[in-house]
Design a protein around this motif. Structure first.
Motif, short mmCIF file in Angstrom:
data_model
loop_
_atom_site.label_atom_id
_atom_site.label_comp_id
_atom_site.label_asym_id
_atom_site.label_seq_id
_atom_site.Cartn_x
_atom_site.Cartn_y
_atom_site.Cartn_z
N ARG A 282 10.16 85.37 -53.43
CA ARG A 282 9.05 85.97 -53.64
C ARG A 282 8.56 87.03 -52.62
O ARG A 282 8.03 88.08 -52.82
CB ARG A 282 7.85 84.96 -53.96
N LEU A 283 9.00 86.41 -51.26
CA LEU A 283 8.69 87.31 -50.26
C LEU A 283 9.62 88.71 -50.45
O LEU A 283 8.91 89.82 -50.30
CB LEU A 283 9.09 86.61 -48.81
N VAL A 284 10.86 88.58 -50.66
CA VAL A 284 11.48 89.78 -50.91
C VAL A 284 11.28 90.66 -51.81
O VAL A 284 11.33 91.86 -51.70
CB VAL A 284 13.29 89.21 -51.09
N ASN A 285 10.84 89.97 -53.03
CA ASN A 285 10.37 90.81 -54.19
C ASN A 285 9.14 91.51 -53.82
O ASN A 285 8.79 92.70 -54.41
CB ASN A 285 10.17 90.02 -55.42
N SER A 286 8.27 91.01 -52.86
CA SER A 286 6.95 91.81 -52.72
C SER A 286 7.25 92.76 -51.47
O SER A 286 6.22 93.40 -51.43
CB SER A 286 5.93 90.53 -52.05
N SER A 287 8.35 92.80 -51.07
CA SER A 287 8.64 93.78 -49.96
C SER A 287 9.23 95.14 -50.33
O SER A 287 9.83 94.98 -51.45
CB SER A 287 9.62 92.81 -48.63
N ASP A 288 9.35 96.00 -49.14
CA ASP A 288 10.26 97.26 -49.62
C ASP A 288 11.38 96.88 -48.84
O ASP A 288 11.51 96.74 -47.79
CB ASP A 288 9.40 98.32 -49.22
N PHE A 289 12.44 97.44 -49.77
CA PHE A 289 13.83 97.42 -49.10
C PHE A 289 14.11 98.44 -48.13
O PHE A 289 13.62 99.73 -48.64
CB PHE A 289 14.92 97.38 -50.30
N LEU A 290 14.37 98.34 -47.17
CA LEU A 290 14.50 99.52 -46.14
C LEU A 290 16.18 100.04 -46.07
O LEU A 290 16.49 100.82 -46.49
CB LEU A 290 14.09 98.98 -44.80
N ILE A 291 17.10 98.91 -45.48
CA ILE A 291 18.32 99.25 -45.52
C ILE A 291 19.20 97.96 -45.31
O ILE A 291 18.87 96.90 -45.00
CB ILE A 291 18.57 100.08 -44.14
N ALA A 292 20.60 97.99 -45.37
CA ALA A 292 21.36 96.89 -45.36
C ALA A 292 22.54 97.54 -44.47
O ALA A 292 23.18 98.47 -44.44
CB ALA A 292 21.89 96.56 -46.59
N SER A 293 22.82 96.59 -43.36
CA SER A 293 23.93 96.66 -42.60
C SER A 293 24.59 95.50 -41.86
O SER A 293 23.96 94.72 -41.33
CB SER A 293 23.40 97.51 -41.38
N TYR A 294 25.98 95.42 -42.52
CA TYR A 294 26.69 94.19 -42.00
C TYR A 294 26.10 92.93 -42.17
O TYR A 294 25.87 92.25 -41.30
CB TYR A 294 27.01 94.33 -40.53
N ASN A 295 25.81 92.94 -43.71
CA ASN A 295 25.19 91.59 -44.14
C ASN A 295 23.79 91.29 -43.50
O ASN A 295 23.33 90.17 -43.71
CB ASN A 295 26.29 90.42 -44.07
N THR A 296 23.36 92.07 -42.99
CA THR A 296 21.64 92.16 -42.59
C THR A 296 20.93 93.03 -43.34
O THR A 296 21.31 94.09 -43.47
CB THR A 296 21.58 92.43 -41.39
N PHE A 297 20.07 92.40 -44.11
CA PHE A 297 18.94 93.09 -45.12
C PHE A 297 17.78 93.18 -44.52
O PHE A 297 17.31 92.30 -44.26
CB PHE A 297 19.01 92.61 -46.55
N TYR A 298 17.20 94.53 -44.38
CA TYR A 298 15.80 94.85 -43.55
C TYR A 298 14.86 95.03 -44.86
O TYR A 298 15.00 96.10 -45.60
CB TYR A 298 16.08 95.87 -42.68
N TYR A 299 13.67 94.48 -44.78
CA TYR A 299 12.56 94.60 -45.67
C TYR A 299 11.30 94.85 -44.61
O TYR A 299 10.99 94.27 -43.73
CB TYR A 299 12.41 93.40 -46.35
#
Length: 130
Positions: free
Chosen positions: A109-126
């Motif tokens: 739910r947190l991820v779906n409510s957030s805006d995806f920024l970037i993914a780098s080396y298995n790290t996903f930023y929202y």
């Protein structure tokens, strides 16, 4: 008789198109309602605390480790989710080690409510706009 057959043929072609059109319109309306879901600050804080509790982020937990070529021992999370607020302050850093942790309802739910920024080396930023 010939005009009745033509009318039946036209209806046979148009009815499936009308059904597909209705399904598309209903799917779009349902999808837009889900996508517009925004969290309040209180809901986000509550969800973050539940995720931290469910994933044992504040405590030491057993992790799987990987030994690299140089003999260094490193933890191996499947992925790391980092959620920031609009002021670029880190709200949640969640290293995901198991598939069960990835399917956590509050984290989804947190991820779906957030805006995806970037993914780098298995790290996903929202970013979560509160």
């Amino acid at each position: 008789m010939n005009s009745i057959n033509n009318t039946i043929d036209i209806l046979r072609r148009r009815i499936p198109l009308m059904i597909c059109l209705l399904i598309g319109i209903s799917s779009t309306s349902i999808a837009s309602e889900i996508a517009d879901e925004k969290l309040t600050r209180e809901e986000a804080i509550e969800l973050i605390s539940e995720v931290k509790h469910d994933l044992n982020l504040g405590k030491d937990c057993e992790l799987e480790f990987v030994i690299d070529d140089e003999g260094n021992v490193k933890p191996s999370p499947i992925k790391i989710i980092k959620i920031y607020d609009k002021d670029n302050e880190l709200l949640l850093e969640a290293p995901i080690h198991t598939v069960e942790q990835m399917s956590n309802k509050e984290l989804r739910r947190l991820v779906n409510s957030s805006d995806f920024l970037i993914a780098s080396y298995n790290t996903f930023y929202y970013r979560l706009d509160l």
